[in-house]
Design a protein around this motif. Structure first.
Motif, short mmCIF file in Angstrom:
data_model
loop_
_atom_site.label_atom_id
_atom_site.label_comp_id
_atom_site.label_asym_id
_atom_site.label_seq_id
_atom_site.Cartn_x
_atom_site.Cartn_y
_atom_site.Cartn_z
N GLY B 65 12.48 -2.82 5.16
CA GLY B 65 11.17 -2.25 5.49
C GLY B 65 11.21 -0.74 5.41
N ASP B 66 10.53 -0.07 6.34
CA ASP B 66 10.40 1.38 6.24
C ASP B 66 11.70 2.13 6.51
OD1 ASP B 66 7.78 1.54 5.42
OD2 ASP B 66 6.99 1.38 7.45
N PRO B 98 4.47 4.25 13.84
CA PRO B 98 3.64 4.01 12.65
C PRO B 98 4.40 3.24 11.56
CG PRO B 98 4.42 6.26 12.67
CD PRO B 98 4.94 5.63 13.93
N LEU B 99 5.65 2.89 11.81
CA LEU B 99 6.47 2.25 10.79
C LEU B 99 6.67 0.77 11.09
CD1 LEU B 99 9.26 4.96 10.61
CD2 LEU B 99 7.13 4.85 9.30
N ASN B 101 9.54 -2.40 10.27
CA ASN B 101 10.78 -2.86 9.68
C ASN B 101 10.75 -4.38 9.58
OD1 ASN B 101 11.89 -0.33 9.41
ND2 ASN B 101 12.88 -0.40 11.41
N GLY B 216 11.84 -2.61 -1.36
CA GLY B 216 11.08 -1.62 -0.63
C GLY B 216 10.32 -0.73 -1.61
N GLY B 217 9.33 0.00 -1.11
CA GLY B 217 8.60 0.95 -1.96
C GLY B 217 7.50 0.30 -2.76
N VAL B 218 7.52 -1.03 -2.88
CA VAL B 218 6.49 -1.70 -3.65
C VAL B 218 5.19 -1.73 -2.86
CG1 VAL B 218 5.84 -3.91 -4.67
CG2 VAL B 218 8.17 -3.07 -4.89
N ASP B 220 3.19 -0.87 1.15
CA ASP B 220 3.24 -0.13 2.40
C ASP B 220 3.48 -1.16 3.49
OD1 ASP B 220 2.85 1.34 4.65
OD2 ASP B 220 0.98 2.26 4.00
N HIS B 221 4.69 -1.15 4.05
CA HIS B 221 5.08 -2.24 4.95
C HIS B 221 4.27 -2.28 6.24
CE1 HIS B 221 8.95 -1.52 2.64
NE2 HIS B 221 8.50 -2.69 2.26
N TYR B 242 4.69 3.06 -3.17
CA TYR B 242 4.93 4.06 -4.22
C TYR B 242 4.91 3.45 -5.61
CZ TYR B 242 6.30 7.05 -0.38
OH TYR B 242 6.31 7.77 0.77
N ALA B 243 5.41 2.19 -5.70
CA ALA B 243 5.50 1.57 -7.02
C ALA B 243 4.13 1.49 -7.68
CB ALA B 243 6.10 0.17 -6.90
N GLU B 245 1.43 3.32 -6.62
CA GLU B 245 0.86 4.67 -6.69
C GLU B 245 1.38 5.43 -7.90
OE1 GLU B 245 1.50 6.66 -3.00
OE2 GLU B 245 0.14 5.36 -1.90
#
Lengths: 202, 704
Positions: B65-66, B98-99, B101, B216-218, B220-221, B242-243, B245
């Motif tokens: 996760g984050d 705000p995260l 896991n 991860g990064g694919v 927003d967890h 991010y992937a 974006e």
């Protein structure tokens, strides 16, 4: 005939869509900030416009930060980066009372000195405003901002997500790679990765 | 032979788990455990890394996760042996500020496949591994453990480890696997939309649906994932990471999809969604073991069931049976002991019938049938048989025939066996006729039982039975109340014959219900059955227990009537499905379907939904007094709203699913959807025109 026309049409339709997509970078403007540093000075992104800026989220209590500082990996990169004109800002977003909270800027300065940090400044973001604006998740979480103020890289410090010093051997430092690409005028080959480390203690 | 001896030694001499020792790393206890005590050369054995994590701490899934880091196992194995990756258990979402896991807390087993070389020598083998954990609370601590386990290589069928064998086997079985699901993703408004369909998702519990990406990064967890269900699967609109974006989305979006208490491995390619994955609206919230969807605890559910049972006594469909009870009670008023016995027998009849219905409901639901309360009245033969039964009771009350010497006769043989059996069946009959009337309180109590363990369902139904039986049973136990009833006399016979008419009314109602379910020939069959039964009972009455040939003829008539009553079949489509003008005023409506509802909501129009059934008297009363009124008709027009009717007279899995989504097990259910609102407003089960009109006006306002 109609086939060709349809093909031509679909190309003209598809072209603008393809053009509007960012080619490889995140192409996201870096959010502005105004945060007090360890010397009590307010630092903004504005003041570094035209220069490459590295943001590094840090928490001295985090084993991943300890790995990269105690091994000299992070200070080493800070030295080489700042020597080439890069602005390096360490950011501490730990909330008051949480692990990694500085409280007093002098403590932060003493820690930086003891670790041989060559960062331009340590920003004290205890209310987490800057961290949330950037979507910073972990310590370390690295951002590289190019001279136009766009985020050119975000993510992990290297490609070996681990807290073990021995994993530094053979690891590819992704911040160093992004900086090299920017200095050479190339698009950043790896514009984002999944950051690894401790969760930021907002 | 040596292998055999080794196996014997392992199993019979030690009868202990494979030799391994737990290591406490500081914030968790780790050890290697084995599924099999003996493993055969050339086979695949399963070990597992067992973590017992301190309270408040957690370790991580393959995608942490984050933040965080997945648990790692580095093996030192004898030559020729190899170990696979973890078979990861379904992760939990662990929010930190705000995260978010993905990881584990408490105790978790992560199985690992071990390939045993064909040439492995029989005997004990020690397998070593270094486990690396990142264990986090508020702070994170990397902890390592050097673990080892000694297993026995032996030919033949592996012998299960006595201590951990079952736990490892269960962990393997529970781990998410690909289940033949069809999955695609496509971009919609910049967001990846995942669509999954397949047999395991058909009509499945999709509460708390969540997609855990492998990388991860694919995504927003921490951001919410919005789900829409369909008959064959579901659609999840995912928050891009991010992937997406960066404009370089993954070719394949893979990860674990959890729905209800199930989890599946999903590998989605880019493309249009498969059919049947949307339109039914969002699934209910995850049903945590302590907080059911209806928000009711077990004790509260039983309490509501008792209250609902009490109220059932007042419902219109129970009235004929109430009248029978009154007749029986008046007869026993002045013999307290006999009255008490009758009361208890009646109570037992109610309880047994409710539990039998509950048992049937449980069995059918386990069989996967999408049914809810009132299901027993969805079958035409059952309705016809009930009509037959009510006819028999009514004829008996009219004095056409007598059962035994005098079933309900005053003053004689009150506590006789036959009298008690009569009371017992009065209770059973009352339940059979009362069941379609889900009184307001019963709706949520019965909704609670959906998806609950059978014992809970039985407890709730027992509460219902107690509430239903209570007034009558209590009456028979309080002589002071009984004394208020008039003494038996000739008026009793008059009362009994008078009360026969509500029973005929009940027969008329059941025949009307039947007319909604079956076609004209089916209805004719049922009416013939009633006629034949009436004739049979008259013959029986004429026989007066003496003339054998008359009795035989009567019995033949009754058997024929029963056979006829079983013949009506459910019409494939009939009056129930076609739009029709409401009787009081012309309030136009359309047939409800999830697709139509979704389309109207997409258009931004307010929608009034009425889930009803012909056999539900509460529904009919509401339609008459509230929904089919000029006030509601005008409110619908004024709000530019659409009135959708879902008719549950016949079994319909889509309607059953829609009811369950709102924590209900039966009709009526009234919903008003405001444009743009995520959830509808649920109207009470007893309506007034003003209530409906106001809800429609409010919905129109939010839209404007």
């Amino acid at each position: 005939m109609s086939m060709t026309r349809r093909a031509a049409l679909s190309i003209t339709l598809a072209l603008p869509a393809a053009l509007s997509l960012p080619v490889s970078a995140l192409a996201k403007p870096a959010p502005g900030f105004a945060v007090v540093d360890a010397d009590g000075k307010v630092r903004t992104l504005e003041e570094f416009r035209g220069r490459i800026v590295v943001l590094e989220w840090v928490n001295r209590a985090c084993p991943y930060i300890q790995k990269h500082y105690n091994s000299g990996n992070m200070p080493g990169l800070q030295v080489s980066a700042t020597r080439e004109g890069v602005v390096w800002l360490s950011v501490a977003s730990s909330a008051r009372g949480k692990p990694g909270y500085w409280g007093d800027g002098r403590k932060a300065k003493a820690w930086m000195a003891s670790k041989g940090s060559a960062a331009t400044a340590m920003l004290l973001d205890a209310d987490g405003t800057m961290g949330r604006a950037y979507g910073a998740r972990t310590t370390p979480h690295m951002f590289v901002i190019d001279k136009t103020g766009a985020i050119a890289y975000q993510g992990a410090i290297d490609d070996r997500p681990s807290s073990k010093v021995e994993d530094l051997k053979g690891a590819r430092n992704l911040v160093a790679a992004a900086l090299a690409d920017l200095h050479a005028g190339r698009p950043v080959a790896t514009p984002w990765t999944q950051a690894y480390g401790c969760a930021i203690k907002y | 032979m040596r292998a055999f001896l080794a196996a014997v030694a392992a199993v019979f001499l030690f009868a202990a788990p494979a030799l391994a020792a737990p290591v406490n790393t500081g914030h968790l206890e780790a050890e290697l455990v084995a599924r099999d005590l003996t493993i055969a050369p050339g086979s695949t054995a399963y070990l597992a890394l067992r973590q017992k994590i301190d309270k408040g701490w957690h370790t991580y899934w393959r995608n942490p996760g984050d933040s965080g880091e997945p648990t790692r196992l580095d093996w030192t194995l004898p030559a020729g042996w190899s170990a696979g990756d973890f078979v990861w258990a379904t992760p939990q979402r662990l929010p930190i500020g705000p995260l978010t896991n993905y990881g584990y807390s408490g105790e978790v087993l992560l199985p690992v496949a071990i390939t045993v070389p064909a040439g492995a020598a029989p005997g004990p083998v020690t397998l070593k591994a270094r486990a690396s954990f990142l264990v986090c609370e508020d702070i994170c601590i990397p902890e390592d453990a050097d673990l080892s386990i000694t297993v026995t290589v032996a030919d033949g069928t592996p012998v299960a480890d006595p201590k951990w064998g079952q736990a490892v086997a269960e962990a393997l079985a529970a781990a998410p696997k690909p289940a033949g699901l069809t999955a695609t993703w496509r971009l919609e408004g910049g967001k990846p939309v995942l669509a999954v369909a397949g047999a395991p998702l058909k009509g499945a519990d999709m509460s708390g649906a969540w997609f855990y990406p492998f990388t991860g990064g694919v995504l927003d967890h921490a951001a919410p994932q919005t789900a829409d269900r369909g008959p064959d699967g579901l659609t999840l609109t995912l928050p891009p990471g991010y992937a997406y974006e960066s404009g370089k989305p993954p070719a394949i979006l893979d990860g674990v999809l959890t729905v209800g208490d199930k989890a599946y491995e999903v590998s989605a390619t880019q493309g249009p969604p498969p059919a049947g994955v949307s339109g039914l609206g969002p699934p209910p919230e995850a049903r945590a073991p302590t907080a059911p969807a209806s928000g009711l605890g077990l004790a509260a559910a039983i309490g509501f069931a008792i209250l609902g049972g009490l109220i059932l006594n007042l419902m219109p469909c129970v009235f004929p049976v109430l009248s029978m009870k009154a007749a029986a009670l008046a007869g026993h008023a002045h013999e307290p002991r006999g009255a008490r016995a009758q009361g208890l027998a009646y109570g037992a009849g109610v309880l047994v019938s409710f539990l039998a219905l509950a048992g049937l409901l449980i069995v059918l639901q386990m069989g996967g049938a999408a049914i809810g309360w009132g299901f027993q009245l969805q079958s035409p033969p059952v309705v016809a048989m009930l009509a037959l039964l009510m006819t028999a009771v009514a004829l008996n009350m009219s004095g056409v025939f007598e059962v035994g010497s005098s079933l309900q006769g005053a003053g004689q043989g009150l506590a006789s066996r036959q009298g008690l059996i009569g009371s017992f069946f009065t209770g059973a009959l009352a339940v059979a006729v009362a069941s379609p009337c889900t009184a307001p309180f019963m709706g949520s109590a019965l909704g609670f039982t959906l998806g609950q363990p059978p014992l809970v369902t039985l407890a709730v139904f027992a509460g219902l039975a107690m509430g239903f039986a209570a007034p009558f049973v209590i009456l028979t136990f309080i002589p002071a109340l009984l004394a208020l009833l008039p003494r038996p006399g000739a008026w009793m016979d008059v009362l009994r014959k008078l009360l026969a008419f509500p029973m005929y009314g009940a027969v008329a109602w059941l025949v009307w219900v039947l007319s909604q379910q079956t076609d004209a020939p089916g209805l004719a069959l049922a009416l013939m059955a009633l006629l034949l039964a009436a004739f049979g009972f008259w013959l029986w009455g004429q026989a007066r227990g003496a003339r054998r040939w008359l009795q035989l003829a009567a019995a033949l008539c009754l058997i024929g009537a029963g056979a006829l009553a079983l013949m009506p079949r459910a019409a494939a489509s009939g009056p129930a499905g076609t739009p029709q003008a409401a009787s009081a005023v012309d309030v136009p409506y359309e047939a409800w379907s999830p697709e139509r509802l979704a389309a109207l909501r997409a258009e931004g129009r307010p929608v009034l939904v009425n889930f009803t059934a012909a056999w539900c008297v509460t529904c009919q009363v509401n339609e008459k007094v509230a929904l089919s009124t000029p006030e509601v008709a005008e409110a619908l027009k004024g709000a530019n709203a659409v009135y959708l009717k879902g008719d549950w007279t016949r079994r319909d899995p889509a309607i059953a699913a829609a009811l369950a989504e709102h924590g209900r097990a039966g009709v009526p259910l009234y919903l008003v959807y405001a444009p743009g609102a995520a959830t509808p407003r649920v109207l009470p089960q007893l309506l007034t025109p003003g209530m409906v009109a106001e809800a429609l006006r409010d919905a129109a306002k939010t839209g404007g």
